[in-house]
Motif scaffolding. Structure first.
Motif, PDB file in Angstrom:
ATOM      1  N   PHE A   1       2.383   5.104 -10.748  1.00 21.92           N
ATOM      2  CA  PHE A   1       2.284   4.571  -8.956  1.00 21.92           C
ATOM      3  C   PHE A   1       0.304   4.305  -8.404  1.00 21.92           C
ATOM      4  O   PHE A   1       0.754   3.729  -7.552  1.00 21.92           O
ATOM      5  CB  PHE A   1       2.336   6.369  -8.666  1.00 21.92           C
ATOM      6  N   ASP A   2       0.105   4.372  -9.397  1.00 24.02           N
ATOM      7  CA  ASP A   2      -1.638   4.221  -9.562  1.00 24.02           C
ATOM      8  C   ASP A   2      -1.476   2.024  -9.778  1.00 24.02           C
ATOM      9  O   ASP A   2      -1.573   1.763  -8.541  1.00 24.02           O
ATOM     10  CB  ASP A   2      -2.913   4.954 -10.428  1.00 24.02           C
TER      11      ASP A   2
ATOM     12  N   LEU B   1       5.047   5.481  -1.235  1.00 21.49           N
ATOM     13  CA  LEU B   1       4.112   4.354  -1.205  1.00 21.49           C
ATOM     14  C   LEU B   1       5.020   2.659  -1.141  1.00 21.49           C
ATOM     15  O   LEU B   1       3.889   2.210  -0.629  1.00 21.49           O
ATOM     16  CB  LEU B   1       3.724   4.361  -3.085  1.00 21.49           C
TER      17      LEU B   1
ATOM     18  N   LYS C   1      -0.527   7.018   8.690  1.00 24.16           N
ATOM     19  CA  LYS C   1      -1.047   5.441   9.063  1.00 24.16           C
ATOM     20  C   LYS C   1      -1.833   5.607  10.138  1.00 24.16           C
ATOM     21  O   LYS C   1      -3.022   4.974  10.975  1.00 24.16           O
ATOM     22  CB  LYS C   1      -0.299   4.873   8.872  1.00 24.16           C
TER      23      LYS C   1
ATOM     24  N   GLU D   1      -2.087  -0.811   7.479  1.00 21.44           N
ATOM     25  CA  GLU D   1      -1.642  -1.372   5.806  1.00 21.44           C
ATOM     26  C   GLU D   1      -0.339  -0.908   5.902  1.00 21.44           C
ATOM     27  O   GLU D   1      -0.216  -0.143   5.392  1.00 21.44           O
ATOM     28  CB  GLU D   1      -2.798  -1.470   5.171  1.00 21.44           C
TER      29      GLU D   1
ATOM     30  N   GLN E   1       0.202  -3.805  -5.031  1.00 22.46           N
ATOM     31  CA  GLN E   1      -0.132  -3.924  -3.533  1.00 22.46           C
ATOM     32  C   GLN E   1      -1.337  -4.438  -2.841  1.00 22.46           C
ATOM     33  O   GLN E   1      -0.819  -5.144  -1.897  1.00 22.46           O
ATOM     34  CB  GLN E   1       0.828  -2.901  -3.177  1.00 22.46           C
ATOM     35  N   ALA E   2      -2.551  -3.896  -3.575  1.00 17.37           N
ATOM     36  CA  ALA E   2      -3.677  -4.228  -2.683  1.00 17.37           C
ATOM     37  C   ALA E   2      -3.675  -5.252  -3.192  1.00 17.37           C
ATOM     38  O   ALA E   2      -4.316  -6.459  -2.226  1.00 17.37           O
ATOM     39  CB  ALA E   2      -4.720  -3.142  -3.367  1.00 17.37           C
TER      40      ALA E   2
ATOM     41  N   SER F   1       3.834  -1.923   3.775  1.00 16.37           N
ATOM     42  CA  SER F   1       4.337  -2.145   3.381  1.00 16.37           C
ATOM     43  C   SER F   1       5.514  -3.298   3.532  1.00 16.37           C
ATOM     44  O   SER F   1       5.273  -2.799   4.818  1.00 16.37           O
ATOM     45  CB  SER F   1       4.775  -1.226   2.105  1.00 16.37           C
TER      46      SER F   1
ATOM     47  N   ARG G   1      -0.094   0.784  -6.397  1.00 16.14           N
ATOM     48  CA  ARG G   1      -0.925   0.962  -5.656  1.00 16.14           C
ATOM     49  C   ARG G   1      -2.592  -1.301  -5.505  1.00 16.14           C
ATOM     50  O   ARG G   1      -2.934  -1.335  -5.273  1.00 16.14           O
ATOM     51  CB  ARG G   1      -1.806   1.970  -5.347  1.00 16.14           C
ATOM     52  N   HIS G   2      -2.571  -0.644  -7.017  1.00 15.10           N
ATOM     53  CA  HIS G   2      -3.222  -1.352  -7.011  1.00 15.10           C
ATOM     54  C   HIS G   2      -2.498  -3.510  -7.773  1.00 15.10           C
ATOM     55  O   HIS G   2      -3.156  -4.095  -6.533  1.00 15.10           O
ATOM     56  CB  HIS G   2      -3.893  -1.753  -8.865  1.00 15.10           C
TER      57      HIS G   2
END
Length: 232
Positions: A65-66, A98, A207, A156, A72-73, A158, A69-70
């Motif tokens: 999951f982490d 996510l 968000k 931001e 996607q960033a 998805s 996130r990276h």
């Protein structure tokens, strides 16, 4: 690596599983790139343009999951399919909250995984529908950039969150059932379920609330679905 073959990033620390997936993807016309850790995945993603990533949730050096996130960033909109040895519903919901595109529990059929890869890529390439002009003043939709602003602040989102919010923003006051939202935002109802829609709406609300805490533009209609609140 053939330039015409879509490049697929596979992040999986079990060699036996990775070999099977790599073989299945290769024989089906894809160009898989296998790495066994989150660190290697980020390095590979920085050096190569991937059409999609397949990410194991349980990695030796990081949580999937982490890593998501990276990724996607650094690469917004990169489609991701999660792999996991656990099949608990909470894992599915967390992954989908996510913004992941799909979720496959081990053990799985390599043919099924390849079919899901193709399905996700088809949805990612789906032609955009014309932007509507009936957008509430608080929202601004830039379909060319796949961007939605709320009170002037870029959200931001998805890819799925973008599609879902765009559907609601395009018809304020119109109540969309969960099935309708799955059809319009996912373009593949079989790849999602009711809780998936609820999870994405929950993330969208968070968000929007981060920008305007006093507002709650998305309305829940119990037993029916969701709508965007009408008004300026």
């Amino acid at each position: 690596m053939a330039t015409s073959a879509p490049a697929i990033l596979l992040v999986e620390d079990e060699p036996a599983i990775a070999d099977t997936v790599v073989y299945a993807l290769s024989t089906d016309g894809f160009a898989p790139h296998w790495v066994a850790s989150g660190e290697e995945a980020l390095a590979a993603a920085g050096a190569t343009h991937f059409a999609l990533a397949i990410v194991d949730i349980g990695l030796p050096d990081s949580n999937g999951f982490d890593l998501f996130r990276h990724l996607q960033a650094a690469h917004p909109g990169l489609p991701v399919i999660f792999l996991t040895a656990r099949s608990d519903e909470i894992d599915r919901v967390v992954g989908l909250e996510l913004g992941a595109d799909d979720y496959v529990a081990k053990p799985f059929s390599p043919r099924e995984l390849v079919a899901r890869v193709r399905s996700v890529l088809r949805r990612a390439r789906r032609p955009a529908t014309p932007a509507t002009t009936a957008v509430p003043a608080a929202f601004a939709v830039d379909d060319e950039r796949k961007l939605i602003r709320f009170h002037g602040v870029a959200l931001e989102l998805s890819r799925i969150e973008y599609r879902l919010l765009k559907v609601l923003v395009g018809r304020p006051g119109r109540v969309f059932s969960r099935d309708e939202l799955m059809e319009r935002a996912w373009d593949d109802p079989g790849a999602a379920f009711d809780r998936t829609v609820d999870a994405h709406v929950k993330m969208l609300r968070a968000k929007l609330r981060a920008i305007a805490p006093e507002e709650d533009p998305i309305v829940t209609h119990r037993g029916m679905g969701y709508s965007l609140r009408e008004g300026p």
